[in-house]
Design a protein around this motif. Sequence first.
Motif, short mmCIF file in Angstrom:
data_model
loop_
_atom_site.label_atom_id
_atom_site.label_comp_id
_atom_site.label_asym_id
_atom_site.label_seq_id
_atom_site.Cartn_x
_atom_site.Cartn_y
_atom_site.Cartn_z
N PRO A 88 0.96 -1.22 0.00
CA PRO A 88 0.01 0.31 -0.19
C PRO A 88 0.66 1.41 0.15
O PRO A 88 1.82 1.31 0.51
CB PRO A 88 -0.70 -0.17 1.46
CG PRO A 88 0.17 -1.05 2.29
CD PRO A 88 0.77 -1.86 1.35
N ILE A 282 -10.51 7.88 -0.18
CA ILE A 282 -9.76 7.76 1.00
C ILE A 282 -10.46 8.49 2.06
O ILE A 282 -10.87 9.70 2.35
CB ILE A 282 -8.44 8.87 0.76
CG1 ILE A 282 -7.62 8.09 -0.38
CG2 ILE A 282 -7.62 8.78 2.06
CD1 ILE A 282 -6.32 8.88 -0.67
N GLU A 286 -5.20 5.61 8.39
CA GLU A 286 -4.44 4.55 8.16
C GLU A 286 -4.01 4.68 6.50
O GLU A 286 -2.78 4.68 6.27
CB GLU A 286 -4.66 3.04 8.41
CG GLU A 286 -5.18 2.86 9.72
CD GLU A 286 -5.98 3.47 10.39
OE1 GLU A 286 -7.07 4.03 9.75
OE2 GLU A 286 -6.29 3.40 11.69
N GLU A 287 -5.00 4.80 5.55
CA GLU A 287 -4.77 4.87 4.08
C GLU A 287 -3.98 6.28 4.06
O GLU A 287 -3.14 6.34 2.97
CB GLU A 287 -6.06 4.62 3.33
CG GLU A 287 -5.91 4.50 1.93
CD GLU A 287 -7.02 4.08 1.22
OE1 GLU A 287 -7.04 4.05 0.00
OE2 GLU A 287 -8.05 4.33 1.74
N SER A 290 -0.39 6.49 4.87
CA SER A 290 0.51 5.79 4.13
C SER A 290 1.21 6.63 2.81
O SER A 290 2.06 6.01 2.31
CB SER A 290 -0.07 4.31 3.67
OG SER A 290 -1.10 4.62 2.86
#
Length: 895
Positions: A88, A282, A286-287, A290
Motif C-alpha cells: 500500500p 480515502i 491509515e490509508e 501511508s
Amino acid sequence: MDQFILRSRVRSSNTQREGVLATAGPANSNNRKPERPPAKKRRVEEVKATDNDDDAASSTVSSNEEEDGEERVLSTTHDQSSYVVSSPGIAEDTNNAREEVSPAAQHHTALEDSLPAIRIDKEAIEEYEAMRASQASQPEWDEAQDTAARIESRQWVRGKSSIYVDAFNLALDTVLKDEAHLFDDNEKCVFEHWRDLSYESQYLYVRLFLRKTASWHRVERLKHYNDVSDMSSAIESLLEARKLPLTESADFLVQESPARDVSDLLSMEESFTFADDSNTFIKTIEEAASLLGLDELKMLAKEAKVQRKNKPELLKAFCRMSARQTGLMSLGLRRSSTNGSVGSMESPQSRDESPEKQDSNRNAHYLAKILAITGPLVRLSEPAFKLFERVHLVFYRSTEWTEKSLTTIILAKMSRRNFPQYIVCRSANIYPSRRHLLEFENSMRRDFEVDKVLEFNGPPGEEGFNKVLDIFERISSRWRELLREEQHREDSIYEIGEGAYLRRFNAAHAYTRIAHKAAYVLGRLHKYKEEYELLTELLQQRLFHPARRGSWYQRKALLEEHYMWEIDPGPVSANPEMQKKHWWRVAATTCETALEDHDCHLIYHYDLQKRLLKLEKRLRIPHRLQHDFGHVKLREPEEQTAHGIQLVRDDDDPAGVKSKTGRGLSTKTIWLDELGDPGEDGQHLHVSVEEMCLSHYRSQGWKGYHSEGGILRTLFAYLFYDVLFVYIPNVFQTAFQTCPLDLHTDAFYPARASEINHRLVEIANGGAERLLREVNDRERDRRTCVVGLKWDFEIEDLLELVACFDGEALAAVCKVMAQDYRARGGGVPDLVLWRMNEGEGGNIKPSKGEVLFAEVKSANDRLSDTQRLWIHVLTGSGVRVALCNAVAKEVRTIG
C-alpha cells in the motif's frame, strides 16, 4: 484481485559476447559478415545465465529428515502465471522521467521471449513515432479536427499519438477480433467508452497502467507527461461516471466450491469510472498517512507529539494515536475563559455533540491535513483496471508484462529483419469460454497465495504450512475433476501434441503446481503417508508439469526406501526386516519405472541409477541380474592448470575484490594475455581469465570459443531448425517470432516428441554435419532471426566441432536442451574446445577428433548447481570436461 505487479527478480541476458581462439573468429556485428578474421577480442565482463522457468528450474531445499545427505528438490521459481500484490502507499517518483519498473524487476512474457532482440530505448521509440508521422497524410489533416475524428479516421499525428497507446490498443483490438466471446456485454461497453476517450486521457491511463497501479498517484507529479497538455481535463475525463447497460452476464458462475469463487473477478455494476479520486475514496487515517513521505510524516507526527525511529513504526504509532486519543470534551471538559463560567461558553451544538462525533471530527482534521500535504490524488479504478488486465492476459498469454512487453511487438514489426517461415495461428480456443478464463485467473490467485506463504514472507512455520494444506484441500476436488476432463480431451478431442501448450492455460496447471507444493509441505510436517499418496496421484497423471516427474520419482523412491515400511497401513509381514525388504523392492521398481519414463528428464537419471544400484545390493540381487550403468558412468572432470600474470589495481586484493554489496569476493579478474595476439600498440592485451585460458589451450593445439551456452544454443538452432518451426496450433501468434511460444515451457518436448526423437536418432547416427550444411546454405544469406542462433560463428568451425563430437554424445546434449531449453541455457562450461586428429603430412584423418569443455575457475570461485548438472550431463555422455584452474604465477599492480 491481486494486482499484476512484476516480481523483483533479475533476468540475466542470454546474449553473450564470444571470444575466439580459432584464427577465423566471429564478428561483432550481426548485420554483416566480416571482411577478415578479427584480432583476439577483449572480454573482461562475464554474463551468466540463470534458471527462470518454473517447470524446469529448481533449487535445492535441505530436509533434515532425509538420510544419507539426500536432498529434497523444490521448485522455487515461478510460472509466468503469477500475481504479486503491491504494497500500500503512493507510487513515489524520485525521478520524473523514470516512473516505470526498474530493469531488475522486469520479466519477459512468452511472446516477448519469442521476438528478436529489439532496441526499446528512447531513441527507438522516437524513430517509430517519426516513421508513423511521416506515413500520415499530413496535408489532409486539419488541426481543427477533434481527437474523436482523428481516431475515427485512423490518422497518426506526432504529439497526438504515441507508441504506448498504439500498443495498448493493438492488444485490445487483437483480443476483440479473435476472442470477443470471453467478455460480456457490460465489458464490451467499457471498451466502447475507452475508444471515446480523448488521446490525452488514453495516454495518461496507459502510463498509469504500467506503473504501480494499486497505488495513489499525486497529480502534481504527473505533469512531466508532455503528451498531456491539459492534465486536469484528462483526469476529469477518467473520473467521469459512465453508465452501463443493465444486462446480466449470461456466463455468471454459480460456485459451490471456495476454490472456484470468482465472483470478485466478474463484472461491473450499473456504472463505472476509469479512475478514482482521493476525496471520494480515502476515508481512513491509515490509508491517508501511508501516502506521506518520511519527512512529511515526521512533520505531522511532531504536531501530534509522536516519535519513532523509522517510517513503519512512525506510521503505526501515528495511526494508533489517532484511533485512541480522547478529546477533552469527551471527558466532560468544555472550552472556557477567565471571564465566564464553563456553561456560559458552551454552545447548544457543542453540548449535544457525542464523543464519537468529536473523535470523527478529529480524524477528519488529520485526514484533511494529510490530503492538503499530498494534494489531489488519482488511481486507476479497480473494476476497469482488472478488465484491462484480463485483456492483456489473453493477449500475452501471461499475467506479467512491462512497458517493454507493450512496445516490443510493435518495434519488432517495424524492424528490418528476416524471420523464419511458419504458419501463424492465433486460435480462439485457448480459453473455450469466459468461464474457463475466469477460473484460470482465479487458480493463479490461489497459486500465488501458496507462494506468499512459502517464499515471500520468511520461514512459513507450522502455521504457514497448514495454510498451504488448507488451500490445497479447498481446490483438491476441483483439481481431480479437471484432470479427468483434460484426460478426456486428450483421448478424444486433441490431435497428437495439440493439447500440450493449451494445458498451460487450464486451471489444473496452477492447481497441479499447488499440489506439488503441498507434497513438499507434507514432507516438512513428517506426514509421509499423505505425501506418498499425493506423489502417487501426481505421477498417475501425465498431462501437467511433466518436467517435474523426475523429482516426484526421486522423492517417492526415497519415501519407499526409508519410511513406508513403518507407516504402511497394510503391512505384508509382521517382521520389520521383511517389511523393509518389501518396500526396498517397491523403491527399486519405482526407480526402474522412472528410468523408462520418457518424461523423466535426463538430468534425474544419475541419482535414480545410483539409488537403484544401492537397493539391489541391499536386496542381495545376484550380480548377473543387477543393472549395469557402466556405459553412462560419470567421470570426474579433469583438473588442469593455466598459469598467467594477474593484474590488480592499487586498491585491489590479488585474491579477489569485494563485491559492491560487501557480501563476498568477486571472481572477476584481469589478466595479461601473453600467448595471444598483441593489440594495435604492440602490447599484450588485458583480458578476462577465460580469454587467458583460451590462449593457454591454443598453445596446445586446440581451437574453440568462450561462449558458455552460446555455441550449444547455436548448434541446437541449426540441428532443430525445422522442428522449432513445425506447425503446432497456437504457438505462432505473430509473424515476427524467432521461436514458438512454448519453447521455454515444459510443453515444447511432448508436443513434438515424435519429431524430436527422430531428429535425435538422426544426430546419433552422424547426420549432424548434413543438417548444419542444409540450414546454413538455405538461411545464411538472409541471416534469419532464430532463437539462440548466432550467424557470427563460422560454419567451418561448427562443422569441425560437430565432426569431433560423438554422435550419441551430441544427441544427449541436444535432448537436454529440448527438454529444458530455458533452464539448461545456464551452467554450460565457459570454453568449448576441439581439435582434429591429423594424419601423415598434416592430412585430416576421417576419424573424429576430440571435444573438450573447460570450466574456468580462479581463486575463490566455486561450481554452481547448474554447472555441476552440465558437467554430469557431458561426462555421462562421454565428453571430456576439465576444470581449468587459473593460477597467477605473477601479480602486477597497475594504475
